[in-house]
Design a protein around this motif. Structure first.
Motif, short mmCIF file in Angstrom:
data_model
loop_
_atom_site.label_atom_id
_atom_site.label_comp_id
_atom_site.label_asym_id
_atom_site.label_seq_id
_atom_site.Cartn_x
_atom_site.Cartn_y
_atom_site.Cartn_z
N GLN A 207 -72.31 -21.62 62.72
CA GLN A 207 -70.71 -20.74 62.31
C GLN A 207 -71.27 -19.28 61.25
OE1 GLN A 207 -67.12 -20.85 63.35
NE2 GLN A 207 -68.89 -21.26 65.07
N TYR A 208 -72.15 -19.79 60.56
CA TYR A 208 -72.53 -18.66 59.73
C TYR A 208 -74.10 -18.07 60.71
CZ TYR A 208 -73.18 -15.22 56.16
OH TYR A 208 -73.10 -13.83 55.33
N PRO A 209 -74.00 -16.97 61.07
CA PRO A 209 -72.99 -15.42 60.98
C PRO A 209 -72.23 -15.13 61.56
CG PRO A 209 -74.90 -14.55 61.10
CD PRO A 209 -75.77 -16.11 61.41
N GLU A 210 -72.58 -16.15 62.79
CA GLU A 210 -71.21 -15.71 63.88
C GLU A 210 -70.04 -14.88 63.33
OE1 GLU A 210 -72.76 -18.37 67.55
OE2 GLU A 210 -70.77 -19.06 66.56
N ALA A 211 -68.77 -16.22 62.43
CA ALA A 211 -68.07 -15.39 62.45
C ALA A 211 -67.87 -14.25 60.52
CB ALA A 211 -67.11 -16.52 60.96
N ALA A 212 -69.25 -13.39 60.24
CA ALA A 212 -68.15 -12.73 59.77
C ALA A 212 -68.91 -11.65 60.21
CB ALA A 212 -70.07 -13.08 58.37
N LEU A 213 -69.99 -11.78 61.11
CA LEU A 213 -70.36 -10.84 62.44
C LEU A 213 -69.20 -10.12 63.40
CD1 LEU A 213 -73.98 -12.13 63.12
CD2 LEU A 213 -73.27 -9.12 62.13
N ALA A 214 -68.56 -11.25 63.69
CA ALA A 214 -67.66 -10.25 64.11
C ALA A 214 -66.40 -10.08 63.74
CB ALA A 214 -66.71 -12.31 65.22
N ARG A 215 -66.23 -10.09 62.20
CA ARG A 215 -65.47 -9.21 61.37
C ARG A 215 -66.19 -8.71 61.42
NH1 ARG A 215 -61.95 -10.78 57.79
NH2 ARG A 215 -61.07 -12.51 59.78
N GLU A 216 -66.98 -7.80 61.33
CA GLU A 216 -67.45 -6.70 61.13
C GLU A 216 -67.78 -5.80 62.19
OE1 GLU A 216 -71.28 -6.87 58.08
OE2 GLU A 216 -71.33 -7.08 59.86
N ALA A 217 -67.52 -6.88 63.41
CA ALA A 217 -67.77 -5.82 64.82
C ALA A 217 -65.97 -5.80 65.30
CB ALA A 217 -67.74 -6.55 66.11
N GLY A 218 -64.81 -6.27 64.19
CA GLY A 218 -63.37 -5.75 64.51
C GLY A 218 -63.29 -6.97 65.75
N ILE A 219 -63.84 -8.31 66.19
CA ILE A 219 -63.28 -8.97 67.82
C ILE A 219 -62.57 -10.75 66.92
CG2 ILE A 219 -64.05 -10.62 68.99
CD1 ILE A 219 -66.35 -9.12 69.41
N PRO A 220 -61.36 -11.01 66.91
CA PRO A 220 -60.96 -11.72 66.66
C PRO A 220 -62.14 -13.29 67.26
CG PRO A 220 -59.20 -9.64 67.58
CD PRO A 220 -60.40 -9.32 68.00
N PHE A 221 -61.34 -14.08 65.96
CA PHE A 221 -63.14 -14.73 66.20
C PHE A 221 -61.99 -16.06 65.97
CE2 PHE A 221 -66.27 -17.19 64.40
CZ PHE A 221 -67.07 -17.42 65.74
N ALA A 222 -62.51 -17.30 66.91
CA ALA A 222 -62.17 -18.27 66.71
C ALA A 222 -63.04 -19.82 67.16
CB ALA A 222 -60.80 -19.22 66.82
N GLY A 223 -63.26 -20.70 65.54
CA GLY A 223 -64.42 -21.72 66.05
C GLY A 223 -63.46 -23.46 65.77
N ILE A 224 -63.94 -24.22 67.02
CA ILE A 224 -63.57 -24.74 66.91
C ILE A 224 -64.81 -26.46 67.34
CG2 ILE A 224 -63.47 -24.51 69.90
CD1 ILE A 224 -60.85 -26.31 69.43
N ALA A 225 -64.63 -27.32 65.89
CA ALA A 225 -66.09 -28.27 66.29
C ALA A 225 -65.35 -29.22 67.09
CB ALA A 225 -66.33 -28.56 64.69
N LEU A 226 -66.80 -29.84 68.16
CA LEU A 226 -66.32 -31.41 68.51
C LEU A 226 -67.27 -31.78 67.45
CD1 LEU A 226 -65.88 -33.82 71.09
CD2 LEU A 226 -67.56 -32.56 71.76
N VAL A 227 -66.50 -33.36 66.78
CA VAL A 227 -67.31 -33.69 65.90
C VAL A 227 -67.83 -34.69 66.71
CG1 VAL A 227 -66.80 -35.52 64.33
CG2 VAL A 227 -65.17 -33.91 64.70
N THR A 228 -69.28 -34.60 66.93
CA THR A 228 -70.11 -36.04 67.88
C THR A 228 -70.63 -37.11 66.81
OG1 THR A 228 -71.75 -34.32 66.97
CG2 THR A 228 -70.89 -34.12 68.85
#
Length: 273
Positions: A207-228
């Motif tokens: 999840q890092y740095p996906e979320a931070a890079l999406a913010r810099e790129a100006g793309i609304p971002f959401a993460g959804i975990a599937l617990v394994t």
């Protein structure tokens, strides 16, 4: 590119390497190198879900939603989490014009009430990675660029995913902190206990740095975990075995249809965010 190619972007996680049928493959080059693999563009009918929408209506009722899909580890899982080219992946989605980016991921639970098979629509992350290229701004040629990240996950996208989970009848926890470790190894018992004592909820490696890079790129971002799994185990349940790679892939594969169905239900509303 002449105009947007896709409306919604999806990153695939461990075991999630294909998404839509009849999708076409596109190659995208970036200043950061090649993405993890070819990106596929498929279509989801607007009428697939009756979820409430919010924000501006970018897509008409007669259109399909164009979805860009990229397995972050590559189509054959060749890229370990610390070697994924996150900058190229996010920049490719930016070039394709996506207005929402969703990031399903496998996670270990740090809480007994968050069970394998549950989903968690996370709202915070804690970065414990090291050595990853995690910004597009290696130089401030056009002045300082400090991205605000107090709320790393988009609230509207999170609400849409929670609505889709409820419609699909799956258990999805509203909010939670994901602690991101470097991998590819799993946690020690001491590390897992530390993460739990800090009040965090799930553990993941991407999840890092996906979320931070999406913010810099100006793309609304959401993460959804599937617990394994339960990470390195639970103090209150000594019979719970520590996670293994085999467990992660087995549980994720067993739940992959639910991941796909949740995304398909959410995508029409995500496109209208």
């Amino acid at each position: 590119m002449a105009g947007p190619v896709a409306d919604v972007g999806v990153f695939g996680g461990s075991g999630f390497y294909t998404f839509l049928e009849d999708a076409r493959s596109v190659e995208v080059s970036t200043a950061w190198g090649a993405p993890s693999g070819p990106i596929t563009i498929g279509r989801v009918p607007i009428g697939r879900a009756g979820l409430a929408t919010s924000g501006d209506d970018h897509v008409s009722a007669d259109d399909d939603v164009r979805v860009a899909f990229l397995p972050r580890h590559g189509p054959d899982h060749r890229h370990p989490p610390h070697r994924v080219n996150y900058r190229a992946n996010v920049d490719a989605m930016r070039q394709l014009g996506v207005r929402a980016l969703v990031s399903p991921f496998a996670a270990g639970s740090l809480r007994p009430e968050i069970k394998p098979g549950d989903f968690v629509v996370v709202d915070q992350f804690v970065d414990r990675t090291s050595g990853r290229a995690d910004t597009f701004y290696d130089q401030f040629d056009e002045g300082p660029r400090h991205a605000p990240l107090a709320e790393p996950y988009d609230a509207k996208l999170r609400a849409i995913l929670l609505d889709a989970a409820a419609a699909a009848g799956v258990t999805a926890h509203d909010g939670g902190t994901v602690v991101v470790t470097n991998g590819p190894r799993f946690s020690t018992r001491a590390e897992s206990q530390w993460h739990r004592a800090a009040g965090w909820h799930v553990v993941n490696m991407t999840q890092y740095p996906e979320a931070a890079l999406a913010r810099e790129a100006g793309i609304p971002f959401a993460g959804i975990a599937l617990v394994t799994d339960y990470d390195a185990g639970l103090d209150e349940a000594p019979e719970v075995e520590p996670v293994t790679q085999e467990t992660v892939f087995r549980v994720f594969e067993a739940n992959l249809d639910r991941v796909r169905e949740l995304l398909l239900s959410a995508i029409p509303a995500l496109a209208r965010r």
